[in-house]
Design a protein around this motif. Structure first.
Motif, PDB file in Angstrom:
ATOM      1  N   LEU A  41       0.820  -1.219   0.000  1.00  0.00           N
ATOM      2  CA  LEU A  41       0.000   0.000   0.000  1.00  0.00           C
ATOM      3  C   LEU A  41       0.848   1.261   0.000  1.00  0.00           C
ATOM      4  O   LEU A  41       0.412   2.317  -0.465  1.00  0.00           O
ATOM      5  N   GLN A  42       2.073   1.111   0.481  1.00  0.00           N
ATOM      6  CA  GLN A  42       2.978   2.261   0.505  1.00  0.00           C
ATOM      7  C   GLN A  42       3.449   2.636  -0.897  1.00  0.00           C
ATOM      8  O   GLN A  42       3.601   3.818  -1.221  1.00  0.00           O
ATOM      9  N   LYS A  93      -7.702  -3.386  -5.099  1.00  0.00           N
ATOM     10  CA  LYS A  93      -7.130  -2.334  -5.937  1.00  0.00           C
ATOM     11  C   LYS A  93      -7.429  -2.559  -7.424  1.00  0.00           C
ATOM     12  O   LYS A  93      -7.286  -1.633  -8.220  1.00  0.00           O
ATOM     13  N   TRP A 136       1.919   1.444  -3.899  1.00  0.00           N
ATOM     14  CA  TRP A 136       0.859   1.391  -4.900  1.00  0.00           C
ATOM     15  C   TRP A 136       0.459   2.760  -5.446  1.00  0.00           C
ATOM     16  O   TRP A 136       0.260   2.902  -6.669  1.00  0.00           O
ATOM     17  N   PRO A 137       0.319   3.793  -4.620  1.00  0.00           N
ATOM     18  CA  PRO A 137      -0.099   5.091  -5.172  1.00  0.00           C
ATOM     19  C   PRO A 137       0.856   5.641  -6.235  1.00  0.00           C
ATOM     20  O   PRO A 137       0.442   6.352  -7.155  1.00  0.00           O
ATOM     21  N   GLU A 138       2.145   5.270  -6.126  1.00  0.00           N
ATOM     22  CA  GLU A 138       3.160   5.794  -7.049  1.00  0.00           C
ATOM     23  C   GLU A 138       3.433   4.864  -8.220  1.00  0.00           C
ATOM     24  O   GLU A 138       3.929   5.300  -9.257  1.00  0.00           O
ATOM     25  N   GLU A 139       3.132   3.589  -8.039  1.00  0.00           N
ATOM     26  CA  GLU A 139       3.458   2.606  -9.088  1.00  0.00           C
ATOM     27  C   GLU A 139       2.377   1.522  -9.156  1.00  0.00           C
ATOM     28  O   GLU A 139       2.158   0.794  -8.195  1.00  0.00           O
ATOM     29  N   LYS A 140       1.725   1.416 -10.312  1.00  0.00           N
ATOM     30  CA  LYS A 140       0.654   0.437 -10.474  1.00  0.00           C
ATOM     31  C   LYS A 140       0.951  -0.583 -11.574  1.00  0.00           C
ATOM     32  O   LYS A 140       0.083  -1.357 -11.948  1.00  0.00           O
TER      33      LYS A 140
END
Length: 376
Positions: free
Chosen positions: A264-265, A296, A267-271
């Motif tokens: 989760l740390q 997600k 995920w916002p920057e890399e999907k």
């Protein structure tokens, strides 16, 4: 005629079906067998020996009055289906091979006054996923993000396997029955199984599977050890069967390999699943599975990615063909930890060479070369 024997036709038809053959197709290619079925002729001992070899059947089975009940002693879980205790011949024979190894090694350890492994069956299926993962990490003496130290997931798989075997668990990687490359174990039927006992659990991982999927299977099986439950599974689409223990083992594998907090740390920057796989050193399909678990992505996105990825793996394997180092492959098939015990027992005059050959599947000079040049 001298040397000829009467055989129950039911045994013959059962043996043919057991080996996975269509009866009519088999009889067309082996007309003599049809004569035996119709009792027009009777087979000789040599002919029956040849038939037993062709059907991968113990010779004595042909003389039974009726077919034996060949079922396994633990549940084999099917994704989307029910558990069964009936498996294909190749899987069944592989289970028998490992059960014989486990029985021998259990007796050997007891004779040496070794103690049972304290972590086997330490938890039940009411335990939390996090508590099991934490205890596995502590027992293996590895950190939360241990896999990040390795350049790829194959390196992570090798490291984790060695750490597992250090605890006293035996890990076997194989995609065929024993060393018989003509008897493959399809991934879609069996990704793995685990034989649990207190002295020496045995884990089997299908080596025909993608390396990263093997990593997930390995940890899934490890969770079974901590829960004290023997089981087999196909884990189609990397999803568990509808069973509480299977679901918990899958949760443990996912959390162990890709901790939710770490995921989760980032995920916002890399999907991108492939880029994330390089961070966590697991397969992109394991990353996709984790994203699905944590809501997600949708199931549709997961299945589309999974199918495309596995198709790519299949094509790559086909282009590479077969081959490889026999002794390196044997080391994975037998387990260096198990082979070391066999070698010790032979040197202590507690196991005959002929029995060492039988239990390892390696004979004569092949066995000698293995233990002297490739084991240590």
């Amino acid at each position: 005629m001298k040397g000829e024997i009467n055989i129950n036709p039911d045994i013959l038809t059962w043996a043919i079906a057991r080996a996975g053959y269509d009866l009519q197709e088999f009889l067309l290619k082996n007309p003599k067998v049809e004569y035996w079925l119709e009792k027009i002729k009777t087979p000789t001992v040599k002919q029956l020996e040849d038939l037993a070899n062709k059907l991968h059947l113990p010779f004595g089975y042909l003389f039974l009055p009726e077919p034996p009940n060949e079922t396994i002693s633990f549940p084999f879980f099917r994704t989307g289906g029910v558990a069964t205790k009936k498996v294909s011949l190749n899987v069944y024979d592989t289970i028998l091979i490992l059960q014989r190894r486990q029985d021998w090694l259990t007796d050997y350890l007891l004779e040496n006054e070794e103690q049972p492994l304290s972590f086997v069956g330490k938890f039940n299926n009411s335990a939390s996923c996090d508590s099991i993962v934490e205890d596995i990490r502590r027992t293996l003496t590895i950190e939360k993000d241990w896999a990040r130290e390795y350049p790829n997931f194959e390196g992570a798989l090798n490291y984790l396997t060695s750490k597992i075997e250090e605890t006293g668990i035996i890990v076997n990687f194989n995609g065929v029955v024993g060393n018989n490359t003509h008897r493959p174990i399809p991934v879609e039927e069996c990704r793995g199984f685990v034989l649990v006992n207190k002295m020496v659990p045995f884990l089997f991982v299908n080596a025909a599977d993608a390396k990263a999927a093997q990593l997930f299977t390995l940890v899934h099986e490890l969770a079974h050890v901590w829960l004290g439950e023997s089981a087999g599974f196909d884990n189609q689409n990397l999803l568990p069967a509808n069973d509480p223990v299977e679901k918990l083992c899958d949760q443990v594998a996912a959390e162990f390999l890709v901790p939710h907090a770490s995921f989760l740390q980032v995920w916002p920057e890399e999907k991108d699943f492939r880029k994330l796989s390089k961070i966590f050193k697991v397969s992109p399909i394991v990353i996709a599975r984790r994203a699905l678990d944590l809501n997600k992505i949708t199931k549709e996105i997961f299945f589309q990615f999974y199918n495309n990825y596995m198709e790519g793996v299949r094509r790559k394997k086909e282009s590479q063909g077969s081959g490889g180092d026999f002794y390196a492959t044997s080391k994975k098939r037998i387990s260096p930890h198990f082979a070391t015990y066999v070698d010790q027992a032979v040197k202590q005059n507690r196991l005959l060479y002929r029995d060492a050959y039988k239990i390892t599947g390696l004979k004569g000079n092949t066995y000698e070369n293995f233990v002297t040049q490739h084991l240590y």
